[in-house]
Scaffold this motif. Sequence first.
Motif, short mmCIF file in Angstrom:
data_model
loop_
_atom_site.label_atom_id
_atom_site.label_comp_id
_atom_site.label_asym_id
_atom_site.label_seq_id
_atom_site.Cartn_x
_atom_site.Cartn_y
_atom_site.Cartn_z
N LYS A 1 8.34 0.05 3.92
CA LYS A 1 7.51 1.27 4.04
C LYS A 1 6.02 0.74 3.36
O LYS A 1 5.86 0.10 2.51
CB LYS A 1 8.02 2.19 3.01
CG LYS A 1 7.19 3.51 2.90
CD LYS A 1 7.66 4.28 4.08
CE LYS A 1 6.44 5.73 3.93
NZ LYS A 1 6.82 6.36 5.15
N CYS A 2 5.10 1.09 4.34
CA CYS A 2 3.64 0.97 4.07
C CYS A 2 2.98 2.36 3.39
O CYS A 2 3.16 3.36 3.98
CB CYS A 2 2.75 0.50 5.27
SG CYS A 2 1.12 0.24 4.94
N PHE A 3 2.67 1.99 2.12
CA PHE A 3 2.05 3.25 1.34
C PHE A 3 0.64 3.39 1.71
O PHE A 3 0.31 4.60 1.39
CB PHE A 3 2.29 3.16 -0.26
CG PHE A 3 3.55 2.90 -0.49
CD1 PHE A 3 4.34 3.97 -0.64
CD2 PHE A 3 4.21 1.67 -1.02
CE1 PHE A 3 5.74 4.03 -1.10
CE2 PHE A 3 5.43 1.64 -1.32
CZ PHE A 3 6.34 2.82 -1.38
N SER A 4 -0.01 2.67 2.72
CA SER A 4 -1.16 2.85 3.01
C SER A 4 -1.27 3.61 4.70
O SER A 4 -1.72 4.64 4.74
CB SER A 4 -2.06 1.76 3.19
OG SER A 4 -3.48 2.08 3.49
N CYS A 5 -0.53 3.11 5.55
CA CYS A 5 -0.74 3.72 6.71
C CYS A 5 0.54 4.45 7.12
O CYS A 5 0.68 5.05 8.26
CB CYS A 5 -0.91 2.73 7.98
SG CYS A 5 0.50 1.43 8.17
N GLY A 6 1.64 4.48 6.40
CA GLY A 6 2.87 5.18 6.48
C GLY A 6 3.90 4.86 7.29
O GLY A 6 4.97 5.42 7.42
N LEU B 1 1.63 -7.91 2.89
CA LEU B 1 0.35 -7.47 3.54
C LEU B 1 1.02 -6.53 5.00
O LEU B 1 1.99 -7.17 5.61
CB LEU B 1 -0.52 -8.28 4.06
CG LEU B 1 -1.25 -9.06 3.02
CD1 LEU B 1 -2.25 -10.26 3.80
CD2 LEU B 1 -2.33 -8.28 2.20
N CYS B 2 0.59 -5.35 5.09
CA CYS B 2 1.32 -4.89 6.08
C CYS B 2 0.72 -5.11 7.43
O CYS B 2 -0.37 -5.84 7.53
CB CYS B 2 0.51 -3.40 6.09
SG CYS B 2 1.16 -2.24 7.29
N LEU B 3 1.75 -5.39 8.38
CA LEU B 3 1.55 -5.85 9.84
C LEU B 3 0.85 -4.81 10.56
O LEU B 3 0.49 -4.89 11.75
CB LEU B 3 2.89 -6.36 10.24
CG LEU B 3 3.56 -7.14 9.50
CD1 LEU B 3 5.14 -7.42 10.32
CD2 LEU B 3 3.07 -8.71 9.74
N TYR B 4 0.89 -3.49 10.37
CA TYR B 4 0.61 -2.60 11.14
C TYR B 4 -0.87 -1.92 10.92
O TYR B 4 -1.43 -1.04 11.68
CB TYR B 4 1.58 -1.29 11.05
CG TYR B 4 3.14 -1.56 11.22
CD1 TYR B 4 3.38 -1.37 12.60
CD2 TYR B 4 3.82 -2.34 10.30
CE1 TYR B 4 4.68 -1.68 13.00
CE2 TYR B 4 5.03 -2.57 10.86
CZ TYR B 4 5.65 -2.38 12.13
OH TYR B 4 6.82 -2.64 12.54
N HIS B 5 -1.35 -2.30 10.03
CA HIS B 5 -2.92 -1.82 9.78
C HIS B 5 -3.70 -3.16 9.10
O HIS B 5 -3.17 -3.92 8.76
CB HIS B 5 -3.26 -0.61 9.09
CG HIS B 5 -2.97 -0.72 7.52
ND1 HIS B 5 -1.78 -0.67 6.73
CD2 HIS B 5 -4.14 -1.04 6.42
CE1 HIS B 5 -1.95 -0.82 5.70
NE2 HIS B 5 -3.29 -1.10 5.35
N ASN B 6 -4.93 -2.94 9.18
CA ASN B 6 -5.86 -4.29 8.55
C ASN B 6 -5.60 -4.05 7.01
O ASN B 6 -6.59 -3.48 6.21
CB ASN B 6 -7.15 -4.13 8.99
CG ASN B 6 -8.01 -5.34 8.73
OD1 ASN B 6 -7.58 -6.44 8.44
ND2 ASN B 6 -9.41 -5.06 8.82
ZN LIG Z 1 0.09 -0.26 6.77
#
Ligand SMILES: [Zn+2]
Length: 90
Positions: free
Chosen positions: A51-56, A32-37
């Motif tokens: 690398k987060c493919f959702s928020c980049g 789970l990404c730490l940088y977005h919900n």
């Molecule tokens: Zn993210």
Amino acid sequence: MIDPFDHIRQTLDIEEVGRRYGLEVNRHHKALCLYHNDHHESMSFKNNRFKCFSCGVGGSSIDLVQKLFSLEPLQAVKKINDDFGVRLSP
Ligand SMILES: [Zn+2]
């Protein structure tokens, strides 16, 4: 003289660092990404970086520890050094 940032980035497995601090990295090398919900594992680990493919957002194990504990870069290096016994004196 070894740069402690480079040393940590190169010698420690980012997934191991994440798991040590409570991140649930699944067998597909995602968490789970730490940088977005995040509700679906968007954060992917490859070549010792995330690398987060959702928020980049992307980065190294040091960036990850900074985010997890709200630390400055040097504090993150010190924490990793203490917890993993990297034996560096930044
Ligand atoms: Zn993210």
